[in-house]
Write an enzyme that holds these catalytic residues in place. Structure first.
Site, PDB file in Angstrom:
ATOM      1  N   ARG A 120       0.802  -1.232   0.000  1.00 44.03           N
ATOM      2  CA  ARG A 120       0.000   0.000   0.000  1.00 44.03           C
ATOM      3  C   ARG A 120       0.834   1.281   0.000  1.00 44.03           C
ATOM      4  O   ARG A 120       0.615   2.191  -0.791  1.00 44.03           O
ATOM      5  CB  ARG A 120      -0.903   0.041   1.255  1.00 44.03           C
ATOM      6  CG  ARG A 120      -2.113  -0.812   1.177  1.00 44.03           C
ATOM      7  CD  ARG A 120      -2.465  -1.324   2.575  1.00 44.03           C
ATOM      8  NE  ARG A 120      -1.533  -2.387   2.877  1.00 44.03           N
ATOM      9  CZ  ARG A 120      -1.756  -3.665   2.603  1.00 44.03           C
ATOM     10  NH1 ARG A 120      -2.919  -4.014   2.123  1.00 44.03           N
ATOM     11  NH2 ARG A 120      -0.864  -4.599   2.825  1.00 44.03           N
ATOM     12  N   THR A 121       1.792   1.369   0.934  1.00 45.75           N
ATOM     13  CA  THR A 121       2.516   2.630   1.123  1.00 45.75           C
ATOM     14  C   THR A 121       3.354   2.963  -0.104  1.00 45.75           C
ATOM     15  O   THR A 121       3.346   4.097  -0.594  1.00 45.75           O
ATOM     16  CB  THR A 121       3.406   2.521   2.383  1.00 45.75           C
ATOM     17  OG1 THR A 121       2.599   2.013   3.449  1.00 45.75           O
ATOM     18  CG2 THR A 121       3.975   3.860   2.769  1.00 45.75           C
ATOM     19  N   LYS A 163      25.561  -5.213  -2.188  1.00 49.15           N
ATOM     20  CA  LYS A 163      27.038  -5.235  -2.225  1.00 49.15           C
ATOM     21  C   LYS A 163      27.607  -4.578  -0.979  1.00 49.15           C
ATOM     22  O   LYS A 163      28.806  -4.315  -0.883  1.00 49.15           O
ATOM     23  CB  LYS A 163      27.538  -4.478  -3.463  1.00 49.15           C
ATOM     24  CG  LYS A 163      27.058  -5.059  -4.780  1.00 49.15           C
ATOM     25  CD  LYS A 163      27.547  -4.187  -5.937  1.00 49.15           C
ATOM     26  CE  LYS A 163      26.771  -4.467  -7.215  1.00 49.15           C
ATOM     27  NZ  LYS A 163      26.960  -3.398  -8.199  1.00 49.15           N
ATOM     28  N   ARG A 208      11.245   3.762   3.728  1.00 49.66           N
ATOM     29  CA  ARG A 208      10.821   2.711   4.663  1.00 49.66           C
ATOM     30  C   ARG A 208      12.059   1.894   4.973  1.00 49.66           C
ATOM     31  O   ARG A 208      12.805   1.499   4.060  1.00 49.66           O
ATOM     32  CB  ARG A 208       9.738   1.825   4.051  1.00 49.66           C
ATOM     33  CG  ARG A 208       9.474   0.601   4.938  1.00 49.66           C
ATOM     34  CD  ARG A 208       8.246  -0.153   4.577  1.00 49.66           C
ATOM     35  NE  ARG A 208       7.042   0.586   4.947  1.00 49.66           N
ATOM     36  CZ  ARG A 208       5.819   0.050   4.952  1.00 49.66           C
ATOM     37  NH1 ARG A 208       5.653  -1.220   4.606  1.00 49.66           N
ATOM     38  NH2 ARG A 208       4.773   0.771   5.305  1.00 49.66           N
ATOM     39  N   HIS A 250       4.981   5.491  11.708  1.00 56.50           N
ATOM     40  CA  HIS A 250       4.448   5.433  10.349  1.00 56.50           C
ATOM     41  C   HIS A 250       3.452   6.603  10.239  1.00 56.50           C
ATOM     42  O   HIS A 250       2.243   6.405  10.206  1.00 56.50           O
ATOM     43  CB  HIS A 250       3.755   4.077  10.161  1.00 56.50           C
ATOM     44  CG  HIS A 250       3.420   3.699   8.757  1.00 56.50           C
ATOM     45  ND1 HIS A 250       3.550   4.566   7.681  1.00 56.50           N
ATOM     46  CD2 HIS A 250       2.927   2.538   8.236  1.00 56.50           C
ATOM     47  CE1 HIS A 250       3.176   3.928   6.576  1.00 56.50           C
ATOM     48  NE2 HIS A 250       2.788   2.706   6.896  1.00 56.50           N
TER      49      HIS A 250
END
Ligand code: ASP
Ligand code: CP
Length: 311
Positions: A55-56, A83, A105, A133
């Site tokens: 969703r986000t 890496k 995020r 959030h």
């Protein structure tokens, strides 16, 4: 408005109300045949996702595109993070490409705060570890206001795995700012240390809270963050803290049922409840696009109402 959105606590009542009012205007744009404003033309928004999201991630992309920004989607999987490249070096690389805003995020609580010190653009926290959030809390407040007409004075029960929930923490902070009364309902093992200092009440039994709730927000049991057993069994958890048809019937007639998603159907919420007329779960996703448009717009264009003119 402030230059970053890192925590729901960054917003005072006027800021939060401005975001919700702006989101309402953005929702009107989303209802048009051509769902686009020229506001952020020439600006670049980078979506930097080190942790999974449906969703986000998608709604920030849709929001930026509806404002005509250029969007770069960066997933840690498939990048030079594998890496061993650090967050700081990744951030400086994005900076060199001219990012005006970075939506991040990350599994580490506090990562967006670190990023804000390294890049010149605005940083938006799209979920950091078990910490916060904030845009989820804003879209939840928007949904409450659009369904129930206000946030001030609402009685909101937030139920379940509070310990691992950045959604719960951001909601408690924002809802307190907006004047709602929050009760956290969870087993003692799923409440964080220091919860007594949060601007909310705590209850261990769900049934007595439901009769007085205007909103019940169910939280996902976050098994991926659990390295030990926090409750005897899934069945026992559902029996004590799950929302089923019998419990939903205890709610006042006007009350709504929310869930940030993704759901564990059959665990914290039954399909009957999730798919009922009281459920706002799909609406929350739609509102997420308008709220994220509002946040990007206010951060990147100085917050004037000019942008709403059709272009
Ligand atoms: N999607 C929300 C989050 O990322 C809630 C959840 O995952 O349960 O915090
Ligand atoms: N509610 C929420 O943040 O969903 P995603 O994890 O799918 O983005």
């Amino acid at each position: 408005m402030i230059g970053h959105l890192l925590s729901a606590a960054d917003l005072d009542r006027d800021d939060a109300t401005l975001v919700l009012d702006t989101a309402a205007q953005m929702a009107a744009v989303s209802g048009r045949e051509v769902k686009k404003l020229p506001t952020l033309r020439g600006r670049t928004v980078v979506n930097l996702f080190y942790e999974d999201s449906t969703r986000t991630r998608i709604s920030f992309e849709a929001a930026a595109k509806r404002l005509s920004a250029d969007v770069i989607n960066f997933g840690a999987k498939g990048s030079s993070v594998s890496k061993g490249e650090s967050l700081k070096d990744t951030a400086l690389t994005l900076q060199a490409m001219g990012a005006d805003a970075v939506v991040i995020r990350h599994p580490a609580s506090g990562a967006p705060h670190r990023l804000a010190a390294w890049v010149a653009g605005s940083v938006v926290n799209a979920g950091d570890g078990t910490h916060e959030h904030p845009t989820q809390a804003l879209l939840d407040a928007y949904t409450m206001r659009s369904r129930l007409g206000r946030v001030d004075g609402l009685r909101v029960a937030i139920v379940g795995d509070v310990l691992h929930s950045r959604v719960a923490r951001s909601n408690v902070l924002l809802l307190a700012t907006l004047g709602a009364q929050v009760t956290l309902v969870a087993p003692p093992t799923l409440l964080p240390v220091g919860v007594d200092a949060w601007p909310s009440e705590v209850a261990y039994e769900l049934d007595p809270v439901l009769g007085k709730a205007d909103v019940v927000m169910m939280l996902r049991v976050q098994r991926e963050r659990m390295n030990q057993s926090f409750f005897p069994s899934a069945r026992e958890y559902s029996r004590r803290y799950g929302l089923d048809g019998r419990r939903m019937a205890l709610l006042p007639e006007h009350a709504i049922v929310m869930h940030p998603g993704p759901m564990n159907r059959g665990m914290e919420i039954t399909p009957q409840v999730a798919d009922s007329a009281r459920s706002t779960i799909v609406e929350q996703v739609t509102n997420g696009v308008s709220v994220r448009m509002a946040v990007l717009y206010l951060l990147l264009s100085g917050g004037t109402k000019e942008a709403f003119r059709e272009g």
